[in-house]
Design a protein around this motif. Structure first.
Motif, PDB file in Angstrom:
ATOM      1  N   ASP A 267      39.080  52.468  36.589  1.00  0.00           N
ATOM      2  CA  ASP A 267      39.915  53.641  36.363  1.00  0.00           C
ATOM      3  C   ASP A 267      41.347  53.298  36.749  1.00  0.00           C
ATOM      4  OD1 ASP A 267      40.026  53.719  39.137  1.00  0.00           O
ATOM      5  OD2 ASP A 267      38.759  55.487  39.352  1.00  0.00           O
ATOM      6  N   ASP A 268      42.225  54.277  36.774  1.00  0.00           N
ATOM      7  CA  ASP A 268      43.634  54.013  37.083  1.00  0.00           C
ATOM      8  C   ASP A 268      43.849  53.543  38.520  1.00  0.00           C
ATOM      9  OD1 ASP A 268      44.321  54.729  34.533  1.00  0.00           O
ATOM     10  OD2 ASP A 268      44.950  56.770  35.047  1.00  0.00           O
ATOM     11  N   ASN A 269      42.857  53.766  39.371  1.00  0.00           N
ATOM     12  CA  ASN A 269      42.952  53.355  40.775  1.00  0.00           C
ATOM     13  C   ASN A 269      42.158  52.086  41.064  1.00  0.00           C
ATOM     14  OD1 ASN A 269      44.739  55.320  41.840  1.00  0.00           O
ATOM     15  ND2 ASN A 269      43.096  56.837  41.739  1.00  0.00           N
ATOM     16  N   MET A 270      41.830  51.345  40.023  1.00  0.00           N
ATOM     17  CA  MET A 270      41.183  50.029  40.124  1.00  0.00           C
ATOM     18  C   MET A 270      39.716  50.080  40.546  1.00  0.00           C
ATOM     19  SD  MET A 270      43.821  48.480  39.138  1.00  0.00           S
ATOM     20  CE  MET A 270      45.145  49.619  38.727  1.00  0.00           C
ATOM     21  N   HIS A 271      39.117  51.286  40.592  1.00  0.00           N
ATOM     22  CA  HIS A 271      37.699  51.393  40.927  1.00  0.00           C
ATOM     23  C   HIS A 271      36.845  50.843  39.784  1.00  0.00           C
ATOM     24  CE1 HIS A 271      39.398  54.769  43.393  1.00  0.00           C
ATOM     25  NE2 HIS A 271      38.581  54.256  44.290  1.00  0.00           N
ATOM     26  N   THR A 272      35.859  50.043  40.112  1.00  0.00           N
ATOM     27  CA  THR A 272      34.833  49.670  39.148  1.00  0.00           C
ATOM     28  C   THR A 272      33.716  50.708  39.228  1.00  0.00           C
ATOM     29  OG1 THR A 272      33.496  48.341  40.675  1.00  0.00           O
ATOM     30  CG2 THR A 272      35.384  47.244  39.611  1.00  0.00           C
ATOM     31  N   ASN A 273      32.608  50.441  38.561  1.00  0.00           N
ATOM     32  CA  ASN A 273      31.472  51.370  38.632  1.00  0.00           C
ATOM     33  C   ASN A 273      30.713  51.255  39.951  1.00  0.00           C
ATOM     34  OD1 ASN A 273      30.672  48.740  37.377  1.00  0.00           O
ATOM     35  ND2 ASN A 273      28.620  49.618  37.542  1.00  0.00           N
ATOM     36  N   PRO A 275      30.770  51.378  44.121  1.00  0.00           N
ATOM     37  CA  PRO A 275      31.562  51.842  45.267  1.00  0.00           C
ATOM     38  C   PRO A 275      32.036  50.667  46.124  1.00  0.00           C
ATOM     39  CG  PRO A 275      29.559  53.148  45.045  1.00  0.00           C
ATOM     40  CD  PRO A 275      29.418  52.000  44.106  1.00  0.00           C
ATOM     41  N   GLY A 276      33.318  50.701  46.491  1.00  0.00           N
ATOM     42  CA  GLY A 276      33.867  49.657  47.340  1.00  0.00           C
ATOM     43  C   GLY A 276      34.205  48.371  46.623  1.00  0.00           C
ATOM     44  N   VAL A 277      34.102  48.360  45.304  1.00  0.00           N
ATOM     45  CA  VAL A 277      34.423  47.161  44.509  1.00  0.00           C
ATOM     46  C   VAL A 277      35.529  47.514  43.529  1.00  0.00           C
ATOM     47  CG1 VAL A 277      33.556  45.390  42.947  1.00  0.00           C
ATOM     48  CG2 VAL A 277      32.054  46.324  44.723  1.00  0.00           C
ATOM     49  N   TYR A 278      36.593  46.715  43.550  1.00  0.00           N
ATOM     50  CA  TYR A 278      37.789  46.990  42.753  1.00  0.00           C
ATOM     51  C   TYR A 278      38.133  45.756  41.927  1.00  0.00           C
ATOM     52  CZ  TYR A 278      37.834  50.505  46.389  1.00  0.00           C
ATOM     53  OH  TYR A 278      37.448  51.503  47.250  1.00  0.00           O
ATOM     54  N   ALA A 279      38.836  45.957  40.844  1.00  0.00           N
ATOM     55  CA  ALA A 279      39.311  44.840  40.023  1.00  0.00           C
ATOM     56  C   ALA A 279      40.800  45.012  39.785  1.00  0.00           C
ATOM     57  CB  ALA A 279      38.557  44.786  38.696  1.00  0.00           C
ATOM     58  N   ALA A 280      41.529  43.910  39.805  1.00  0.00           N
ATOM     59  CA  ALA A 280      42.979  43.969  39.666  1.00  0.00           C
ATOM     60  C   ALA A 280      43.490  42.772  38.877  1.00  0.00           C
ATOM     61  CB  ALA A 280      43.633  43.978  41.061  1.00  0.00           C
ATOM     62  N   GLY A 281      44.540  43.002  38.090  1.00  0.00           N
ATOM     63  CA  GLY A 281      45.169  41.912  37.347  1.00  0.00           C
ATOM     64  C   GLY A 281      44.539  41.653  35.996  1.00  0.00           C
ATOM     65  N   ASP A 282      44.644  40.411  35.532  1.00  0.00           N
ATOM     66  CA  ASP A 282      44.225  40.055  34.175  1.00  0.00           C
ATOM     67  C   ASP A 282      42.733  40.219  33.932  1.00  0.00           C
ATOM     68  OD1 ASP A 282      46.842  39.415  33.738  1.00  0.00           O
ATOM     69  OD2 ASP A 282      46.548  37.252  33.533  1.00  0.00           O
ATOM     70  N   ILE A 283      41.936  40.287  34.980  1.00  0.00           N
ATOM     71  CA  ILE A 283      40.484  40.386  34.827  1.00  0.00           C
ATOM     72  C   ILE A 283      40.044  41.746  34.310  1.00  0.00           C
ATOM     73  CG2 ILE A 283      40.093  41.191  37.197  1.00  0.00           C
ATOM     74  CD1 ILE A 283      37.853  38.761  35.190  1.00  0.00           C
ATOM     75  N   ARG A 284      40.881  42.771  34.430  1.00  0.00           N
ATOM     76  CA  ARG A 284      40.421  44.117  34.088  1.00  0.00           C
ATOM     77  C   ARG A 284      40.923  44.551  32.706  1.00  0.00           C
ATOM     78  NH1 ARG A 284      43.163  48.973  34.889  1.00  0.00           N
ATOM     79  NH2 ARG A 284      45.377  48.779  35.324  1.00  0.00           N
ATOM     80  N   ALA A 299      48.189  45.968  44.653  1.00  0.00           N
ATOM     81  CA  ALA A 299      48.629  46.918  45.674  1.00  0.00           C
ATOM     82  C   ALA A 299      47.765  48.175  45.643  1.00  0.00           C
ATOM     83  CB  ALA A 299      50.097  47.276  45.453  1.00  0.00           C
ATOM     84  N   ILE A 300      47.503  48.701  44.448  1.00  0.00           N
ATOM     85  CA  ILE A 300      46.685  49.905  44.313  1.00  0.00           C
ATOM     86  C   ILE A 300      45.270  49.647  44.816  1.00  0.00           C
ATOM     87  CG2 ILE A 300      45.634  51.501  42.654  1.00  0.00           C
ATOM     88  CD1 ILE A 300      48.176  51.071  40.906  1.00  0.00           C
ATOM     89  N   ALA A 301      44.699  48.513  44.425  1.00  0.00           N
ATOM     90  CA  ALA A 301      43.329  48.190  44.836  1.00  0.00           C
ATOM     91  C   ALA A 301      43.216  48.117  46.355  1.00  0.00           C
ATOM     92  CB  ALA A 301      42.897  46.872  44.210  1.00  0.00           C
ATOM     93  N   ALA A 302      44.194  47.502  47.014  1.00  0.00           N
ATOM     94  CA  ALA A 302      44.152  47.375  48.472  1.00  0.00           C
ATOM     95  C   ALA A 302      44.214  48.741  49.152  1.00  0.00           C
ATOM     96  CB  ALA A 302      45.296  46.488  48.949  1.00  0.00           C
ATOM     97  N   MET A 303      45.076  49.613  48.653  1.00  0.00           N
ATOM     98  CA  MET A 303      45.189  50.940  49.258  1.00  0.00           C
ATOM     99  C   MET A 303      43.930  51.773  49.025  1.00  0.00           C
ATOM    100  SD  MET A 303      47.919  50.388  50.718  1.00  0.00           S
ATOM    101  CE  MET A 303      47.984  51.956  51.580  1.00  0.00           C
ATOM    102  N   GLN A 304      43.324  51.607  47.862  1.00  0.00           N
ATOM    103  CA  GLN A 304      42.074  52.308  47.588  1.00  0.00           C
ATOM    104  C   GLN A 304      40.953  51.777  48.474  1.00  0.00           C
ATOM    105  OE1 GLN A 304      41.533  55.036  45.454  1.00  0.00           O
ATOM    106  NE2 GLN A 304      43.767  55.029  45.565  1.00  0.00           N
TER     107      GLN A 304
END
Length: 313
Positions: A267-273, A275-284, A299-304
């Motif tokens: 989503d816009d806050n880097m959440h994957t499906n 919980p507690g797992v985020y994706a950022a950059g070219d991979i998403r 930056a968004i992923a870290a704050m989330q």
């Protein structure tokens, strides 16, 4: 028992380093795992002109990444060089298994990026490193005063072709269409460069040579006509650089995380499906893959991740 980090960041490109910086500044116990050199795609890019507030005119990818690395280190992010072989991302504690051991964390930020798409011609693998390259910054010097061909028509292809003109005596861009896709400002510079030539409506069909690349067959995309291009006899070889896009480095997460064409959905806050797992950059999955968007994602992923950890029981 293995240490449980607050956050593990997988990858040390702009997204991963930005995530490490923000997580570290938030006083999260942070580990960055990178299998190769820092920087990802930007580490093999010579010139950067579109990163806001860059310190020097003609900023290079390696110099920008070096500063990002130092920033993440300054704020306490630990570092490990390892290749992750498997992951377990369910539950409150995530586990990543690498060649050197197991790593545990409450949250994981995936910033594994992408890698260059192959040119797609016959015999390509045989000549990678023997005339075929995907990194102008790495290999331009090997082709000083030789002829060089660049496959692609986007920003990266045209910018790297212009960089190669500093070394090669002649550079020809091979593009499957009859006009470039690069930004107009980049095109204007390219068309003014006397050492740049263009081969329109063309793809590379086959490459060949004795030990090193010295011949290729190109095909006209409109007529199907095949043409043989051979190296100057005095040179005995030429260079062929591919810049036709990226492929996501996501195989590790097949069947674990929701994806679209190999890119991780967020989503816009880097959440994957998960919980507690985020994706950022070219991979998403995203519309623009640039240094500035990767850094913002990190930056968004870290704050989330910080918010997620604060709410764990």
């Amino acid at each position: 028992m293995s240490k449980i980090y607050d956050v593990i960041v997988l990858g040390a490109g702009p997204a991963g380093l930005a995530a490490g910086l923000y997580a570290g500044r938030s006083r999260l116990d942070t580990l960055i795992i990178e299998k190769g050199q820092d920087g990802g795609q930007i580490a093999i890019t010579n010139e950067i002109e579109n990163y806001p507030g860059q310190i020097l005119e003609g900023e290079s990818g390696p110099s920008l990444i070096a500063r990002m690395t130092e920033q993440a280190k300054k704020f306490g992010a630990e570092r490990v060089s390892d290749v992750i072989k498997s992951v377990e991302l369910d539950g409150d504690v995530k586990k990543l298994v690498g060649n050197k051991g197991e790593y545990l964390a409450k949250a994981v930020i995936i910033a594994t990026g992408a890698f260059p798409r192959p040119i797609g011609c016959k015999n390509e693998a045989q000549y990678v490193g023997k005339g075929i390259s995907f990194c102008a910054t790495c290999d331009a010097a090997f082709f000083e005063d030789f002829e060089v061909y660049v496959v692609g028509g986007g920003d990266a292809a045209v910018e790297e072709a212009m960089y190669l003109t500093k070394f090669a005596r002649k550079v020809t861009i091979i593009h499957r269409r009859d006009e470039l896709r690069a930004a107009k400002s980049i095109q204007e510079k390219a068309f003014k460069n006397p050492k740049l030539n263009f081969m329109w409506d063309t793809v590379v069909d086959e490459v060949d040579g004795d030990e090193i690349l010295s011949k290729m067959i190109v095909k006209n995309t409109k007529t199907g006509e095949l043409t043989t291009v051979e190296a100057d006899p005095e040179d005995g070889m030429f260079g062929l650089f591919g810049f036709i896009g990226l492929l996501p480095n996501s195989k590790l997460f097949d069947g674990i995380i929701d994806m679209e064409n190999g890119y991780i959905k967020t989503d816009d806050n880097m959440h994957t499906n998960l919980p507690g797992v985020y994706a950022a950059g070219d991979i998403r999955v995203k519309s623009l893959r640039q240094v500035v968007t990767a850094a913002a994602d990190g930056a968004i992923a870290a704050m989330q991740a910080e918010h997620y950890i604060a709410n764990l029981k």
